[in-house]
Enzyme design. Structure first.
Site, PDB file in Angstrom:
ATOM      1  N   ASP A 109      -2.209   1.684  -4.888  1.00  0.00           N
ATOM      2  CA  ASP A 109      -3.488   1.989  -4.253  1.00  0.00           C
ATOM      3  C   ASP A 109      -4.532   0.964  -4.687  1.00  0.00           C
ATOM      4  O   ASP A 109      -4.334   0.186  -5.627  1.00  0.00           O
ATOM      5  CB  ASP A 109      -3.951   3.410  -4.585  1.00  0.00           C
ATOM      6  CG  ASP A 109      -4.021   3.674  -6.082  1.00  0.00           C
ATOM      7  OD1 ASP A 109      -4.505   2.790  -6.819  1.00  0.00           O
ATOM      8  OD2 ASP A 109      -3.588   4.752  -6.523  1.00  0.00           O
ATOM      9  N   HIS A 134       0.801  -1.214   0.000  1.00  0.00           N
ATOM     10  CA  HIS A 134       0.000   0.000   0.000  1.00  0.00           C
ATOM     11  C   HIS A 134       0.839   1.272   0.000  1.00  0.00           C
ATOM     12  O   HIS A 134       0.289   2.377  -0.167  1.00  0.00           O
ATOM     13  CB  HIS A 134      -0.945   0.015   1.210  1.00  0.00           C
ATOM     14  CG  HIS A 134      -2.288   0.601   0.905  1.00  0.00           C
ATOM     15  ND1 HIS A 134      -2.482   1.555  -0.074  1.00  0.00           N
ATOM     16  CD2 HIS A 134      -3.523   0.377   1.441  1.00  0.00           C
ATOM     17  CE1 HIS A 134      -3.748   1.893  -0.124  1.00  0.00           C
ATOM     18  NE2 HIS A 134      -4.414   1.192   0.785  1.00  0.00           N
TER      19      HIS A 134
END
Length: 486
Positions: free
Chosen positions: A460, A456
Protein backbone atom coordinates in the site's frame (compact mmCIF):
# COMPACT_ATOMS: atom_id res chain seq x y z
CA UNK A 1 47.10 -82.58 -10.27
CA UNK A 2 45.94 -80.57 -13.27
CA UNK A 3 42.32 -79.81 -13.92
CA UNK A 4 40.79 -79.21 -17.33
CA UNK A 5 38.24 -76.38 -17.62
CA UNK A 6 35.84 -76.29 -20.56
CA UNK A 7 36.27 -73.28 -22.86
CA UNK A 8 32.69 -72.13 -22.31
CA UNK A 9 33.39 -71.72 -18.59
CA UNK A 10 36.64 -69.75 -18.94
CA UNK A 11 34.99 -66.33 -19.05
CA UNK A 12 32.87 -67.12 -15.99
CA UNK A 13 35.98 -68.11 -14.04
CA UNK A 14 37.82 -64.95 -15.08
CA UNK A 15 34.89 -62.85 -13.99
CA UNK A 16 34.60 -64.56 -10.58
CA UNK A 17 38.33 -64.75 -9.91
CA UNK A 18 38.71 -61.16 -8.60
CA UNK A 19 35.84 -61.72 -6.19
CA UNK A 20 37.49 -64.80 -4.75
CA UNK A 21 40.85 -63.05 -4.49
CA UNK A 22 39.20 -60.01 -2.89
CA UNK A 23 37.48 -62.21 -0.29
CA UNK A 24 40.71 -64.04 0.55
CA UNK A 25 42.73 -60.83 0.86
CA UNK A 26 40.15 -59.26 3.15
CA UNK A 27 40.60 -62.19 5.54
CA UNK A 28 44.36 -61.58 5.75
CA UNK A 29 45.24 -59.35 8.76
CA UNK A 30 48.66 -58.49 7.33
CA UNK A 31 47.20 -57.12 4.09
CA UNK A 32 44.44 -55.30 5.97
CA UNK A 33 47.11 -53.41 7.90
CA UNK A 34 48.73 -52.31 4.64
CA UNK A 35 45.49 -50.86 3.29
CA UNK A 36 43.67 -51.44 -0.06
CA UNK A 37 46.63 -51.05 -2.39
CA UNK A 38 46.97 -54.36 -4.36
CA UNK A 39 45.89 -54.27 -8.01
CA UNK A 40 44.57 -57.28 -9.91
CA UNK A 41 43.80 -57.09 -13.63
CA UNK A 42 42.81 -59.75 -16.13
CA UNK A 43 42.21 -58.97 -19.78
CA UNK A 44 41.00 -61.14 -22.65
CA UNK A 45 39.85 -60.26 -26.17
CA UNK A 46 36.24 -60.51 -25.02
CA UNK A 47 36.15 -59.07 -21.53
CA UNK A 48 38.17 -57.11 -19.02
CA UNK A 49 38.16 -57.42 -15.24
CA UNK A 50 39.89 -54.87 -13.04
CA UNK A 51 40.20 -54.96 -9.25
CA UNK A 52 41.75 -52.18 -7.22
CA UNK A 53 41.36 -51.18 -3.59
CA UNK A 54 38.76 -53.92 -2.80
CA UNK A 55 36.61 -52.74 -5.71
CA UNK A 56 35.72 -55.28 -8.35
CA UNK A 57 33.65 -54.67 -11.47
CA UNK A 58 33.01 -56.12 -14.88
CA UNK A 59 33.85 -53.53 -17.56
CA UNK A 60 31.86 -53.75 -20.76
CA UNK A 61 32.11 -51.54 -23.82
CA UNK A 62 30.61 -48.05 -23.35
CA UNK A 63 27.57 -46.52 -24.99
CA UNK A 64 27.91 -43.38 -27.08
CA UNK A 65 25.39 -40.73 -25.98
CA UNK A 66 24.62 -37.36 -27.50
CA UNK A 67 25.05 -34.59 -24.93
CA UNK A 68 22.53 -31.93 -25.98
CA UNK A 69 22.42 -28.24 -25.17
CA UNK A 70 19.65 -27.83 -22.61
CA UNK A 71 17.52 -24.77 -22.01
CA UNK A 72 19.61 -22.18 -20.16
CA UNK A 73 16.63 -19.97 -19.35
CA UNK A 74 15.68 -16.36 -20.10
CA UNK A 75 13.95 -17.52 -23.32
CA UNK A 76 17.30 -18.06 -25.04
CA UNK A 77 17.10 -20.41 -28.05
CA UNK A 78 20.60 -20.12 -29.52
CA UNK A 79 24.11 -19.42 -28.24
CA UNK A 80 27.60 -18.93 -29.61
CA UNK A 81 30.29 -21.45 -28.66
CA UNK A 82 33.12 -19.26 -27.33
CA UNK A 83 35.60 -21.85 -26.02
CA UNK A 84 36.07 -25.62 -25.76
CA UNK A 85 37.63 -27.03 -22.59
CA UNK A 86 37.89 -30.57 -24.03
CA UNK A 87 38.91 -32.22 -27.28
CA UNK A 88 38.08 -35.54 -28.90
CA UNK A 89 39.56 -38.41 -26.89
CA UNK A 90 39.57 -36.58 -23.55
CA UNK A 91 38.08 -38.31 -20.53
CA UNK A 92 35.54 -36.29 -18.52
CA UNK A 93 33.68 -36.80 -15.27
CA UNK A 94 30.35 -35.46 -14.11
CA UNK A 95 30.35 -31.68 -13.54
CA UNK A 96 33.60 -31.22 -15.53
CA UNK A 97 33.53 -28.13 -17.77
CA UNK A 98 32.98 -28.93 -21.44
CA UNK A 99 32.63 -25.54 -23.10
CA UNK A 100 31.62 -21.95 -22.61
CA UNK A 101 28.72 -20.52 -24.59
CA UNK A 102 27.52 -16.96 -24.87
CA UNK A 103 24.05 -15.66 -25.59
CA UNK A 104 22.78 -12.15 -26.12
CA UNK A 105 22.50 -11.85 -22.35
CA UNK A 106 25.06 -13.99 -20.53
CA UNK A 107 28.02 -16.33 -20.69
CA UNK A 108 27.39 -19.86 -19.40
CA UNK A 109 29.78 -22.74 -18.73
CA UNK A 110 28.34 -26.11 -19.82
CA UNK A 111 29.29 -29.09 -17.65
CA UNK A 112 29.16 -32.82 -18.32
CA UNK A 113 26.37 -35.05 -17.04
CA UNK A 114 28.25 -38.27 -17.64
CA UNK A 115 31.56 -40.01 -16.97
CA UNK A 116 33.19 -41.07 -20.20
CA UNK A 117 35.30 -40.17 -23.22
CA UNK A 118 34.62 -37.35 -25.69
CA UNK A 119 34.15 -38.88 -29.14
CA UNK A 120 32.90 -35.94 -31.22
CA UNK A 121 32.59 -32.16 -31.05
CA UNK A 122 29.68 -30.85 -33.12
CA UNK A 123 30.65 -27.16 -33.31
CA UNK A 124 33.71 -25.06 -33.94
CA UNK A 125 34.58 -21.98 -31.89
CA UNK A 126 32.27 -19.02 -32.69
CA UNK A 127 29.69 -21.34 -34.26
CA UNK A 128 25.97 -20.98 -33.41
CA UNK A 129 24.44 -23.80 -31.34
CA UNK A 130 20.68 -24.19 -30.87
CA UNK A 131 18.94 -25.36 -27.70
CA UNK A 132 18.13 -29.07 -28.00
CA UNK A 133 20.87 -29.81 -30.54
CA UNK A 134 23.82 -32.09 -29.62
CA UNK A 135 27.06 -30.48 -28.44
CA UNK A 136 29.29 -33.55 -28.08
CA UNK A 137 29.18 -37.34 -28.23
CA UNK A 138 30.30 -39.01 -24.98
CA UNK A 139 31.15 -42.71 -24.74
CA UNK A 140 29.93 -43.46 -21.25
CA UNK A 141 31.57 -45.90 -18.89
CA UNK A 142 29.26 -48.91 -18.39
CA UNK A 143 31.50 -50.48 -15.77
CA UNK A 144 28.86 -51.19 -13.17
CA UNK A 145 25.62 -50.84 -15.10
CA UNK A 146 26.23 -53.79 -17.43
CA UNK A 147 27.63 -56.23 -14.85
CA UNK A 148 25.52 -58.85 -13.02
CA UNK A 149 24.90 -57.95 -9.41
CA UNK A 150 26.75 -61.01 -8.07
CA UNK A 151 29.89 -60.04 -10.01
CA UNK A 152 30.25 -56.65 -8.28
CA UNK A 153 31.87 -56.41 -4.86
CA UNK A 154 32.50 -52.90 -3.56
CA UNK A 155 34.08 -51.74 -0.31
CA UNK A 156 34.39 -47.97 0.31
CA UNK A 157 37.96 -46.78 -0.10
CA UNK A 158 39.73 -43.53 -0.91
CA UNK A 159 42.08 -43.89 -3.84
CA UNK A 160 45.48 -42.21 -3.73
CA UNK A 161 44.78 -40.97 -7.25
CA UNK A 162 41.77 -39.02 -5.99
CA UNK A 163 41.89 -35.33 -6.90
CA UNK A 164 42.01 -32.65 -4.23
CA UNK A 165 38.43 -31.72 -5.03
CA UNK A 166 37.11 -35.07 -3.73
CA UNK A 167 36.58 -36.01 -0.11
CA UNK A 168 35.68 -39.55 0.97
CA UNK A 169 34.73 -40.54 -2.53
CA UNK A 170 32.50 -37.50 -3.08
CA UNK A 171 33.19 -34.32 -5.02
CA UNK A 172 33.01 -30.99 -3.29
CA UNK A 173 29.84 -29.20 -4.39
CA UNK A 174 30.78 -26.14 -6.43
CA UNK A 175 29.90 -24.60 -9.77
CA UNK A 176 32.41 -24.69 -12.63
CA UNK A 177 33.09 -20.97 -12.18
CA UNK A 178 33.97 -21.52 -8.52
CA UNK A 179 36.17 -24.50 -9.41
CA UNK A 180 38.00 -22.42 -12.00
CA UNK A 181 38.53 -19.60 -9.48
CA UNK A 182 39.94 -22.11 -6.98
CA UNK A 183 42.21 -23.64 -9.63
CA UNK A 184 43.55 -20.22 -10.69
CA UNK A 185 44.54 -19.49 -7.09
CA UNK A 186 45.84 -23.02 -6.31
CA UNK A 187 43.19 -23.56 -3.63
CA UNK A 188 42.06 -27.05 -2.67
CA UNK A 189 38.27 -27.18 -2.45
CA UNK A 190 38.60 -29.83 0.25
CA UNK A 191 40.06 -27.16 2.53
CA UNK A 192 37.26 -24.64 1.95
CA UNK A 193 34.13 -24.69 4.10
CA UNK A 194 31.04 -24.16 1.96
CA UNK A 195 28.32 -21.82 3.23
CA UNK A 196 25.80 -22.55 0.48
CA UNK A 197 22.89 -24.98 0.49
CA UNK A 198 23.96 -28.52 1.49
CA UNK A 199 27.54 -27.33 1.97
CA UNK A 200 27.94 -25.97 -1.56
CA UNK A 201 31.07 -23.85 -1.96
CA UNK A 202 30.29 -20.34 -3.17
CA UNK A 203 32.48 -17.72 -4.81
CA UNK A 204 32.45 -15.74 -1.56
CA UNK A 205 33.88 -18.77 0.29
CA UNK A 206 36.87 -18.87 -2.08
CA UNK A 207 37.41 -15.11 -1.74
CA UNK A 208 37.21 -15.25 2.08
CA UNK A 209 39.54 -18.26 2.19
CA UNK A 210 42.09 -16.43 0.05
CA UNK A 211 41.73 -13.26 2.13
CA UNK A 212 42.51 -15.25 5.29
CA UNK A 213 45.62 -16.69 3.65
CA UNK A 214 46.91 -13.28 2.57
CA UNK A 215 45.76 -11.53 5.72
CA UNK A 216 44.30 -8.57 3.83
CA UNK A 217 40.97 -7.32 2.54
CA UNK A 218 41.28 -7.47 -1.22
CA UNK A 219 38.87 -6.63 -4.01
CA UNK A 220 37.69 -9.42 -6.28
CA UNK A 221 40.02 -8.50 -9.15
CA UNK A 222 43.06 -8.54 -6.86
CA UNK A 223 41.98 -11.74 -5.14
CA UNK A 224 41.97 -13.66 -8.39
CA UNK A 225 45.81 -13.54 -8.27
CA UNK A 226 47.68 -14.34 -5.02
CA UNK A 227 50.00 -11.67 -3.69
CA UNK A 228 53.50 -12.22 -5.11
CA UNK A 229 56.25 -13.18 -2.69
CA UNK A 230 59.98 -13.44 -2.98
CA UNK A 231 59.74 -17.16 -3.80
CA UNK A 232 56.77 -16.92 -6.14
CA UNK A 233 57.00 -14.77 -9.26
CA UNK A 234 53.90 -12.64 -9.84
CA UNK A 235 51.38 -13.99 -12.31
CA UNK A 236 50.15 -11.84 -15.11
CA UNK A 237 46.51 -10.95 -14.66
CA UNK A 238 44.52 -11.41 -17.81
CA UNK A 239 42.66 -8.14 -18.33
CA UNK A 240 39.00 -8.19 -19.28
CA UNK A 241 38.86 -7.29 -22.93
CA UNK A 242 36.72 -4.32 -23.82
CA UNK A 243 33.81 -5.06 -26.17
CA UNK A 244 34.42 -4.34 -29.83
CA UNK A 245 33.43 -0.92 -31.06
CA UNK A 246 29.84 -0.76 -32.26
CA UNK A 247 29.81 0.12 -35.96
CA UNK A 248 27.91 3.22 -36.97
CA UNK A 249 24.59 2.42 -38.63
CA UNK A 250 24.42 2.80 -42.39
CA UNK A 251 21.48 4.93 -43.49
CA UNK A 252 19.85 3.40 -46.58
CA UNK A 253 16.53 5.36 -46.42
CA UNK A 254 14.67 2.07 -46.84
CA UNK A 255 12.43 0.12 -44.50
CA UNK A 256 14.16 -2.82 -42.89
CA UNK A 257 12.65 -5.69 -40.92
CA UNK A 258 14.74 -7.80 -38.51
CA UNK A 259 13.63 -10.59 -36.15
CA UNK A 260 13.96 -10.06 -32.42
CA UNK A 261 16.96 -11.79 -30.86
CA UNK A 262 16.57 -14.12 -27.89
CA UNK A 263 17.33 -11.38 -25.36
CA UNK A 264 14.70 -9.05 -26.83
CA UNK A 265 12.14 -11.86 -26.84
CA UNK A 266 12.86 -12.52 -23.17
CA UNK A 267 12.41 -8.81 -22.40
CA UNK A 268 9.08 -8.76 -24.26
CA UNK A 269 7.91 -11.74 -22.23
CA UNK A 270 9.00 -10.12 -18.96
CA UNK A 271 7.41 -6.77 -19.79
CA UNK A 272 4.18 -8.45 -20.86
CA UNK A 273 3.94 -10.07 -17.44
CA UNK A 274 4.85 -6.77 -15.75
CA UNK A 275 2.05 -4.88 -17.50
CA UNK A 276 -0.46 -7.13 -15.74
CA UNK A 277 0.73 -5.77 -12.37
CA UNK A 278 -1.23 -2.83 -10.94
CA UNK A 279 1.64 -0.35 -10.46
CA UNK A 280 1.49 2.76 -8.35
CA UNK A 281 4.22 5.39 -8.15
CA UNK A 282 5.76 7.45 -5.37
CA UNK A 283 8.41 10.20 -5.75
CA UNK A 284 10.67 11.80 -3.18
CA UNK A 285 13.44 14.40 -3.03
CA UNK A 286 16.66 13.49 -1.20
CA UNK A 287 19.34 15.93 0.02
CA UNK A 288 22.69 14.16 -0.51
CA UNK A 289 24.93 17.01 0.68
CA UNK A 290 26.36 15.06 3.62
CA UNK A 291 26.71 11.90 1.54
CA UNK A 292 28.63 13.80 -1.15
CA UNK A 293 31.02 15.05 1.53
CA UNK A 294 31.45 11.56 3.04
CA UNK A 295 32.03 9.90 -0.31
CA UNK A 296 34.72 12.46 -1.22
CA UNK A 297 36.53 11.61 2.04
CA UNK A 298 36.39 7.85 1.43
CA UNK A 299 37.07 7.90 -2.31
CA UNK A 300 40.88 8.03 -2.04
CA UNK A 301 40.92 5.34 0.65
CA UNK A 302 38.86 3.00 -1.52
CA UNK A 303 41.07 3.65 -4.54
CA UNK A 304 44.14 2.78 -2.44
CA UNK A 305 42.53 -0.65 -2.05
CA UNK A 306 41.93 -0.89 -5.78
CA UNK A 307 38.19 -0.16 -5.72
CA UNK A 308 36.27 2.67 -7.36
CA UNK A 309 33.74 4.04 -4.88
CA UNK A 310 30.57 5.55 -6.35
CA UNK A 311 27.31 6.56 -4.68
CA UNK A 312 25.56 3.30 -5.60
CA UNK A 313 27.02 1.21 -2.72
CA UNK A 314 25.47 3.69 -0.26
CA UNK A 315 22.12 3.61 -2.10
CA UNK A 316 22.14 -0.20 -2.13
CA UNK A 317 23.10 -0.53 1.54
CA UNK A 318 20.44 2.00 2.58
CA UNK A 319 17.91 -0.04 0.60
CA UNK A 320 18.90 -3.21 2.45
CA UNK A 321 18.63 -1.49 5.83
CA UNK A 322 15.17 -0.28 4.84
CA UNK A 323 14.10 -3.77 3.73
CA UNK A 324 14.97 -5.10 7.19
CA UNK A 325 12.23 -2.85 8.57
CA UNK A 326 9.81 -3.41 5.67
CA UNK A 327 10.27 -7.04 4.51
CA UNK A 328 7.07 -6.92 2.44
CA UNK A 329 9.00 -4.98 -0.23
CA UNK A 330 11.58 -7.80 -0.48
CA UNK A 331 9.05 -10.44 -1.47
CA UNK A 332 7.80 -12.53 -4.38
CA UNK A 333 4.14 -12.94 -5.30
CA UNK A 334 2.77 -15.68 -7.55
CA UNK A 335 0.86 -15.03 -10.77
CA UNK A 336 -2.51 -15.66 -9.15
CA UNK A 337 -1.63 -13.41 -6.22
CA UNK A 338 -2.51 -16.21 -3.82
CA UNK A 339 0.82 -16.52 -2.01
CA UNK A 340 3.56 -14.08 -1.05
CA UNK A 341 7.08 -15.26 -0.21
CA UNK A 342 9.20 -13.03 2.00
CA UNK A 343 12.81 -13.45 0.83
CA UNK A 344 15.42 -13.68 3.56
CA UNK A 345 18.31 -12.59 1.33
CA UNK A 346 18.52 -9.07 -0.07
CA UNK A 347 19.71 -9.66 -3.65
CA UNK A 348 19.50 -6.12 -4.96
CA UNK A 349 19.69 -5.72 -8.73
CA UNK A 350 21.15 -2.78 -10.60
CA UNK A 351 19.90 -2.02 -14.11
CA UNK A 352 22.83 -1.54 -16.50
CA UNK A 353 22.88 -0.06 -19.98
CA UNK A 354 25.35 -2.23 -21.94
CA UNK A 355 26.22 -2.97 -25.55
CA UNK A 356 24.00 -6.08 -25.23
CA UNK A 357 21.04 -3.99 -24.06
CA UNK A 358 19.46 -3.64 -20.63
CA UNK A 359 20.95 -6.10 -18.12
CA UNK A 360 20.05 -6.37 -14.44
CA UNK A 361 22.75 -8.19 -12.45
CA UNK A 362 22.31 -8.27 -8.70
CA UNK A 363 24.50 -8.07 -5.62
CA UNK A 364 23.82 -11.13 -3.48
CA UNK A 365 23.13 -11.01 0.29
CA UNK A 366 23.53 -7.27 0.70
CA UNK A 367 22.29 -7.52 4.28
CA UNK A 368 25.57 -9.25 5.18
CA UNK A 369 27.89 -6.92 3.22
CA UNK A 370 29.60 -3.65 4.10
CA UNK A 371 29.58 -0.61 1.84
CA UNK A 372 33.10 -1.52 0.74
CA UNK A 373 32.07 -5.12 -0.03
CA UNK A 374 29.21 -3.83 -2.18
CA UNK A 375 31.60 -1.51 -4.04
CA UNK A 376 33.93 -4.45 -4.78
CA UNK A 377 31.06 -6.49 -6.19
CA UNK A 378 29.72 -3.57 -8.23
CA UNK A 379 33.16 -3.04 -9.77
CA UNK A 380 33.19 -6.70 -10.82
CA UNK A 381 29.67 -6.65 -12.26
CA UNK A 382 30.27 -3.42 -14.17
CA UNK A 383 33.51 -4.76 -15.68
CA UNK A 384 31.82 -8.00 -16.76
CA UNK A 385 28.81 -6.11 -18.09
CA UNK A 386 31.01 -3.84 -20.24
CA UNK A 387 32.81 -6.90 -21.63
CA UNK A 388 29.58 -8.87 -22.22
CA UNK A 389 30.67 -11.60 -19.82
CA UNK A 390 27.94 -11.56 -17.16
CA UNK A 391 26.96 -15.09 -16.18
CA UNK A 392 23.58 -16.57 -15.36
CA UNK A 393 24.36 -16.56 -11.63
CA UNK A 394 24.90 -12.78 -11.78
CA UNK A 395 21.62 -12.14 -13.62
CA UNK A 396 19.24 -14.37 -11.68
CA UNK A 397 17.93 -14.47 -8.12
CA UNK A 398 17.24 -10.74 -7.65
CA UNK A 399 14.69 -9.71 -5.01
CA UNK A 400 14.66 -5.89 -5.36
CA UNK A 401 15.85 -3.58 -8.15
CA UNK A 402 17.30 -0.09 -8.45
CA UNK A 403 17.57 1.69 -11.80
CA UNK A 404 20.20 4.43 -11.97
CA UNK A 405 18.64 6.41 -14.80
CA UNK A 406 20.37 9.54 -13.52
CA UNK A 407 23.75 8.32 -14.77
CA UNK A 408 22.47 9.01 -18.31
CA UNK A 409 20.20 11.94 -17.52
CA UNK A 410 16.76 12.52 -16.17
CA UNK A 411 15.16 13.58 -12.91
CA UNK A 412 12.02 11.46 -12.61
CA UNK A 413 11.01 8.11 -14.05
CA UNK A 414 8.22 5.55 -13.89
CA UNK A 415 10.08 2.24 -13.48
CA UNK A 416 8.37 -1.04 -14.35
CA UNK A 417 8.46 -3.81 -11.76
CA UNK A 418 10.41 -6.93 -12.70
CA UNK A 419 8.19 -9.93 -11.80
CA UNK A 420 8.00 -11.73 -9.42
CA UNK A 421 9.43 -8.78 -7.44
CA UNK A 422 6.97 -6.31 -5.93
CA UNK A 423 8.91 -3.01 -5.93
CA UNK A 424 11.56 -1.08 -7.87
CA UNK A 425 13.26 2.30 -7.56
CA UNK A 426 14.63 4.71 -10.19
CA UNK A 427 17.34 7.18 -9.16
CA UNK A 428 17.53 10.55 -10.88
CA UNK A 429 20.63 12.64 -11.49
CA UNK A 430 22.24 14.59 -8.66
CA UNK A 431 21.71 18.33 -9.12
CA UNK A 432 23.23 21.32 -7.34
CA UNK A 433 20.24 23.46 -6.30
CA UNK A 434 19.57 26.28 -3.80
CA UNK A 435 17.81 25.25 -0.61
CA UNK A 436 17.07 26.84 2.76
CA UNK A 437 18.92 25.58 5.82
CA UNK A 438 17.65 25.57 9.42
CA UNK A 439 18.53 29.25 9.75
CA UNK A 440 16.52 30.22 6.66
CA UNK A 441 19.72 30.85 4.75
CA UNK A 442 20.04 29.93 1.09
CA UNK A 443 22.76 27.26 0.71
CA UNK A 444 24.06 25.01 -2.04
CA UNK A 445 22.56 21.52 -1.81
CA UNK A 446 23.04 18.30 -3.75
CA UNK A 447 19.53 17.11 -4.59
CA UNK A 448 18.45 13.78 -6.10
CA UNK A 449 14.93 12.61 -6.87
CA UNK A 450 13.90 8.99 -6.48
CA UNK A 451 10.85 7.38 -8.13
CA UNK A 452 9.39 4.20 -6.63
CA UNK A 453 6.96 1.76 -8.23
CA UNK A 454 5.19 -0.92 -6.19
CA UNK A 455 2.70 -3.73 -6.74
CA UNK A 456 -0.55 -2.37 -5.32
CA UNK A 457 -1.91 -5.87 -4.79
CA UNK A 458 0.47 -6.46 -1.87
CA UNK A 459 2.02 -3.02 -1.10
CA UNK A 460 0.00 0.00 0.00
CA UNK A 461 1.01 3.62 -0.36
CA UNK A 462 1.65 4.14 3.35
CA UNK A 463 4.18 1.28 3.46
CA UNK A 464 5.98 2.59 0.39
CA UNK A 465 6.08 6.09 1.87
CA UNK A 466 7.48 4.92 5.22
CA UNK A 467 10.14 2.85 3.49
CA UNK A 468 11.12 5.82 1.33
CA UNK A 469 11.35 8.10 4.37
CA UNK A 470 13.65 5.64 6.15
CA UNK A 471 15.78 5.19 3.03
CA UNK A 472 16.06 8.97 2.65
CA UNK A 473 17.05 9.45 6.31
CA UNK A 474 19.95 7.01 5.94
CA UNK A 475 21.28 8.92 2.93
CA UNK A 476 20.70 12.43 4.28
CA UNK A 477 22.49 11.47 7.49
CA UNK A 478 24.86 8.65 6.43
CA UNK A 479 26.43 8.46 9.88
CA UNK A 480 23.13 6.98 11.12
CA UNK A 481 23.78 3.91 8.96
CA UNK A 482 26.60 2.94 11.31
CA UNK A 483 24.13 2.22 14.11
CA UNK A 484 22.27 -0.39 12.05
CA UNK A 485 25.19 -2.03 10.22
CA UNK A 486 25.64 -5.72 11.01
Amino acid sequence: MAAVTPVRCSLRILRRLPRVVSHRLQQCPRLQALGPTPVFHISTPLTSVHWRGFRCSHVASGQVLQFKLSDIGEGIMEVTVKEWYVKEGDRVSQFDSICEVQSDKASVTITSRYDGIIRKLYYDVDAIAHVGSPLVDIETDKALEGAPEEDVVETPAISHEQSHQEIKGQKSQATPAVRRLAMENNIKLSEVVGTGTDGRILKEDIINFLAKQTGAILPYEVQKTPSPTADTPPKEKTPIMAPPAIPRPVVTWKDRTEPLNSFQKAMVKSMTAALKIPHFGYCEEVDLTQLVRLRSELKDLAESRGVKLSYMPFFIKATSLGLLQFPALNAFVDEGCQNITFKASHNIGLAMDTAQGLLVPNVKSVQALSVFDIAVELNRLQALGSAGQLGTADLTGGTFTLSNIGSIGGTYAKPVILPPEVAIGALGKIQVLPRFNSCDEVVKAYIMNVSWSADHRVIDGATMSRFSNLWRSYLENPASMVLDLK
